[in-house]
Design a protein around this motif. Structure first.
Motif, mmCIF file in Angstrom:
data_model
loop_
_atom_site.group_PDB
_atom_site.id
_atom_site.type_symbol
_atom_site.label_atom_id
_atom_site.label_comp_id
_atom_site.label_asym_id
_atom_site.label_seq_id
_atom_site.Cartn_x
_atom_site.Cartn_y
_atom_site.Cartn_z
ATOM 1 N N LYS A 79 66.620 47.721 -16.962
ATOM 2 C CA LYS A 79 67.898 47.156 -16.574
ATOM 3 C C LYS A 79 68.852 48.279 -16.175
ATOM 4 C CE LYS A 79 67.563 43.171 -19.690
ATOM 5 N NZ LYS A 79 68.221 42.420 -20.794
ATOM 6 N N TRP A 80 69.930 47.908 -15.482
ATOM 7 C CA TRP A 80 70.943 48.890 -15.123
ATOM 8 C C TRP A 80 72.311 48.236 -15.120
ATOM 9 C CZ3 TRP A 80 73.722 47.407 -10.887
ATOM 10 C CH2 TRP A 80 73.096 46.514 -9.996
ATOM 11 N N LYS A 81 73.326 49.074 -15.331
ATOM 12 C CA LYS A 81 74.705 48.602 -15.278
ATOM 13 C C LYS A 81 75.525 49.572 -14.442
ATOM 14 C CE LYS A 81 78.659 47.043 -18.005
ATOM 15 N NZ LYS A 81 78.708 45.720 -17.316
ATOM 16 N N GLN A 82 76.269 49.032 -13.495
ATOM 17 C CA GLN A 82 77.128 49.828 -12.621
ATOM 18 C C GLN A 82 78.523 49.904 -13.226
ATOM 19 O OE1 GLN A 82 79.087 48.256 -8.923
ATOM 20 N NE2 GLN A 82 77.464 49.431 -7.906
ATOM 21 N N ILE A 83 79.070 51.134 -13.303
ATOM 22 C CA ILE A 83 80.401 51.332 -13.885
ATOM 23 C C ILE A 83 81.223 52.211 -12.945
ATOM 24 C CG2 ILE A 83 81.684 52.085 -15.923
ATOM 25 C CD1 ILE A 83 78.985 52.005 -17.449
ATOM 26 N N PRO A 84 82.120 51.647 -12.141
ATOM 27 C CA PRO A 84 82.975 52.467 -11.284
ATOM 28 C C PRO A 84 83.971 53.266 -12.134
ATOM 29 C CG PRO A 84 82.872 50.190 -10.505
ATOM 30 C CD PRO A 84 82.309 50.209 -11.881
ATOM 31 N N LEU A 85 84.077 54.569 -11.837
ATOM 32 C CA LEU A 85 84.921 55.452 -12.634
ATOM 33 C C LEU A 85 85.805 56.310 -11.740
ATOM 34 C CD1 LEU A 85 82.248 56.766 -15.198
ATOM 35 C CD2 LEU A 85 83.960 54.994 -15.604
ATOM 36 N N GLY A 86 87.021 56.584 -12.205
ATOM 37 C CA GLY A 86 87.897 57.531 -11.545
ATOM 38 C C GLY A 86 88.609 56.974 -10.328
ATOM 39 N N PRO A 87 89.500 57.771 -9.735
ATOM 40 C CA PRO A 87 90.309 57.300 -8.599
ATOM 41 C C PRO A 87 89.490 56.971 -7.363
ATOM 42 C CG PRO A 87 90.602 59.671 -8.951
ATOM 43 C CD PRO A 87 89.863 59.142 -10.148
ATOM 44 N N ASN A 147 86.531 59.321 -16.729
ATOM 45 C CA ASN A 147 86.799 58.301 -17.752
ATOM 46 C C ASN A 147 85.750 58.264 -18.860
ATOM 47 O OD1 ASN A 147 87.566 56.544 -14.868
ATOM 48 N ND2 ASN A 147 89.168 57.136 -16.288
ATOM 49 N N PRO A 148 85.543 59.371 -19.578
ATOM 50 C CA PRO A 148 84.517 59.375 -20.627
ATOM 51 C C PRO A 148 84.762 58.336 -21.717
ATOM 52 C CG PRO A 148 85.904 61.332 -20.767
ATOM 53 C CD PRO A 148 86.215 60.685 -19.464
ATOM 54 N N ARG A 149 86.027 58.051 -22.012
ATOM 55 C CA ARG A 149 86.317 57.064 -23.059
ATOM 56 C C ARG A 149 85.852 55.669 -22.623
ATOM 57 N NH1 ARG A 149 92.212 57.091 -25.614
ATOM 58 N NH2 ARG A 149 91.417 59.184 -26.096
ATOM 59 N N LYS A 150 86.120 55.318 -21.383
ATOM 60 C CA LYS A 150 85.657 54.020 -20.877
ATOM 61 C C LYS A 150 84.136 53.955 -20.901
ATOM 62 C CE LYS A 150 85.539 51.227 -16.640
ATOM 63 N NZ LYS A 150 86.023 51.093 -15.238
ATOM 64 N N ILE A 177 81.551 51.415 -23.186
ATOM 65 C CA ILE A 177 80.540 50.502 -22.651
ATOM 66 C C ILE A 177 79.174 50.809 -23.259
ATOM 67 C CG2 ILE A 177 79.316 49.807 -20.561
ATOM 68 C CD1 ILE A 177 81.978 50.230 -19.066
ATOM 69 N N ILE A 178 78.859 52.095 -23.412
ATOM 70 C CA ILE A 178 77.591 52.474 -24.046
ATOM 71 C C ILE A 178 77.503 51.901 -25.461
ATOM 72 C CG2 ILE A 178 76.294 54.442 -24.955
ATOM 73 C CD1 ILE A 178 77.325 56.042 -22.526
ATOM 74 N N GLU A 179 78.588 52.010 -26.203
ATOM 75 C CA GLU A 179 78.597 51.475 -27.571
ATOM 76 C C GLU A 179 78.563 49.954 -27.576
ATOM 77 O OE1 GLU A 179 81.999 53.331 -29.286
ATOM 78 O OE2 GLU A 179 81.125 55.354 -29.157
ATOM 79 N N GLY A 199 82.832 64.688 -13.411
ATOM 80 C CA GLY A 199 84.019 64.938 -14.226
ATOM 81 C C GLY A 199 83.856 64.727 -15.714
ATOM 82 N N ALA A 200 82.979 63.827 -16.115
ATOM 83 C CA ALA A 200 82.795 63.535 -17.542
ATOM 84 C C ALA A 200 81.510 64.138 -18.106
ATOM 85 C CB ALA A 200 82.802 62.022 -17.774
ATOM 86 N N VAL A 201 80.854 65.003 -17.348
ATOM 87 C CA VAL A 201 79.547 65.517 -17.769
ATOM 88 C C VAL A 201 79.591 66.180 -19.138
ATOM 89 C CG1 VAL A 201 77.882 67.369 -17.312
ATOM 90 C CG2 VAL A 201 78.423 65.753 -15.522
ATOM 91 N N ASP A 202 80.497 67.119 -19.334
ATOM 92 C CA ASP A 202 80.493 67.856 -20.600
ATOM 93 C C ASP A 202 80.901 66.983 -21.785
ATOM 94 O OD1 ASP A 202 79.518 70.175 -19.535
ATOM 95 O OD2 ASP A 202 81.434 71.243 -19.514
ATOM 96 N N ARG A 203 81.872 66.112 -21.584
ATOM 97 C CA ARG A 203 82.300 65.237 -22.689
ATOM 98 C C ARG A 203 81.152 64.331 -23.126
ATOM 99 N NH1 ARG A 203 87.914 64.043 -22.641
ATOM 100 N NH2 ARG A 203 87.484 62.447 -24.237
ATOM 101 N N ILE A 204 80.432 63.795 -22.167
ATOM 102 C CA ILE A 204 79.320 62.901 -22.495
ATOM 103 C C ILE A 204 78.137 63.695 -23.048
ATOM 104 C CG2 ILE A 204 77.669 61.247 -21.547
ATOM 105 C CD1 ILE A 204 80.532 60.183 -21.794
ATOM 106 N N ARG A 205 77.829 64.828 -22.448
ATOM 107 C CA ARG A 205 76.745 65.676 -22.934
ATOM 108 C C ARG A 205 76.972 66.067 -24.393
ATOM 109 N NH1 ARG A 205 74.924 71.034 -19.766
ATOM 110 N NH2 ARG A 205 77.059 70.913 -19.001
ATOM 111 N N ASP A 206 78.196 66.476 -24.719
ATOM 112 C CA ASP A 206 78.483 66.940 -26.073
ATOM 113 C C ASP A 206 78.524 65.798 -27.078
ATOM 114 O OD1 ASP A 206 78.613 69.490 -25.058
ATOM 115 O OD2 ASP A 206 80.805 69.556 -24.987
ATOM 116 N N LYS A 207 79.029 64.660 -26.676
ATOM 117 C CA LYS A 207 79.122 63.532 -27.605
ATOM 118 C C LYS A 207 77.743 63.077 -28.068
ATOM 119 C CE LYS A 207 80.863 58.834 -28.246
ATOM 120 N NZ LYS A 207 81.425 59.141 -29.580
ATOM 121 N N TYR A 208 76.790 63.046 -27.134
ATOM 122 C CA TYR A 208 75.469 62.511 -27.474
ATOM 123 C C TYR A 208 74.405 63.595 -27.664
ATOM 124 C CZ TYR A 208 77.600 58.090 -26.169
ATOM 125 O OH TYR A 208 78.436 57.003 -26.095
ATOM 126 N N GLY A 209 74.762 64.852 -27.440
ATOM 127 C CA GLY A 209 73.800 65.934 -27.624
ATOM 128 C C GLY A 209 72.602 65.819 -26.700
#
Length: 211
Positions: free
Chosen positions: A2-10, A33-36, A40-42, A62-72
């Motif tokens: 399955k897949w989910k599309q999530i539009p992010l940013g301006p 938008n790492p928080r958004k 959705i992941i949660e 733009g959210a690569v490092d925040r997401i990478r670090d949150k989930y290791g």
């Protein structure tokens, strides 16, 4: 699959969550938008296994490092854009961002060639589709009949080629040689805008007339 599309940013860049029945997932192009995105992941109760990037323009990273670090988890990108994550001049944010240019740490793994690949429980094909950028790739899931095409092919359009490293003729060749040869029912999940199919673009995309 399955897949989910999530539009992010301006620029409303499409991030995708690709996940299986075990709730493990790949994160494709977490642009902002790492928080958004984490919400959705949660909400979906997914377990991220990796970040895979179709290319390294600023609106896709733009959210690569925040997401990478949150989930290791590890980040994958094509070797031709291995320096783009750390360099705002290469990823474009130096010229297009009104505020702080975007930087991320180097990728953990590099795609060095196209072909089948396995990451965790995911088995798919990496297709080199340069033209929009030198290291643009697409991720094809043949059994599930969809392809994540980044900014190569859109509904009724194609990626821009006026940015550094762009090449219009190369992009048209990539689309013709790598994408239009796929089954016509293959769903195209683009980096911006709505989904489409290979068959629909073969029939009606004005940039691909003659193919």
């Amino acid at each position: 699959m399955k897949w989910k599309q999530i539009p992010l940013g301006p620029l409303q860049t499409n991030c995708y969550l690709v996940y299986d029945e075990r709730k493990t997932c790949l994160i494709v192009d977490p642009g902002e938008n790492p928080r958004k995105l984490t919400g959705i992941i949660e909400e979906l109760e997914l377990k991220p296994e990796a970040i895979v990037l179709t290319h390294a323009h600023f609106d896709h990273i733009g959210a690569v490092d925040r997401i990478r670090d949150k989930y290791g988890i590890k980040v994958y990108i094509h070797e031709k854009e291995k320096d783009w994550l750390t360099d705002p001049a290469l990823n474009g944010s130096k010229y297009f961002m009104q505020h702080e240019p975007i930087k991320a740490r180097e990728a953990d793994e590099l795609f060095t060639d196209e072909g089948p690949i396995s990451i965790a429980n995911f088995y798919f094909e990496v297709l080199e589709t340069p033209g929009h950028s030198p290291g643009s790739v697409s991720f094809h899931f043949p059994k599930s009949k969809f392809i994540l095409a980044g900014d190569a092919l859109f509904q009724g359009s194609i990626g821009r080629t006026d940015l550094p490293g762009g090449n219009h003729n190369q992009l048209i060749k990539s689309i013709h040689d790598k994408l239009l040869v796929l089954p016509e029912e293959t769903e195209v999940l683009p980096g911006h805008g709505p989904t489409t199919t290979i068959g629909m673009e073969m029939e009606s995309n004005p940039f691909l007339n003659g193919f």
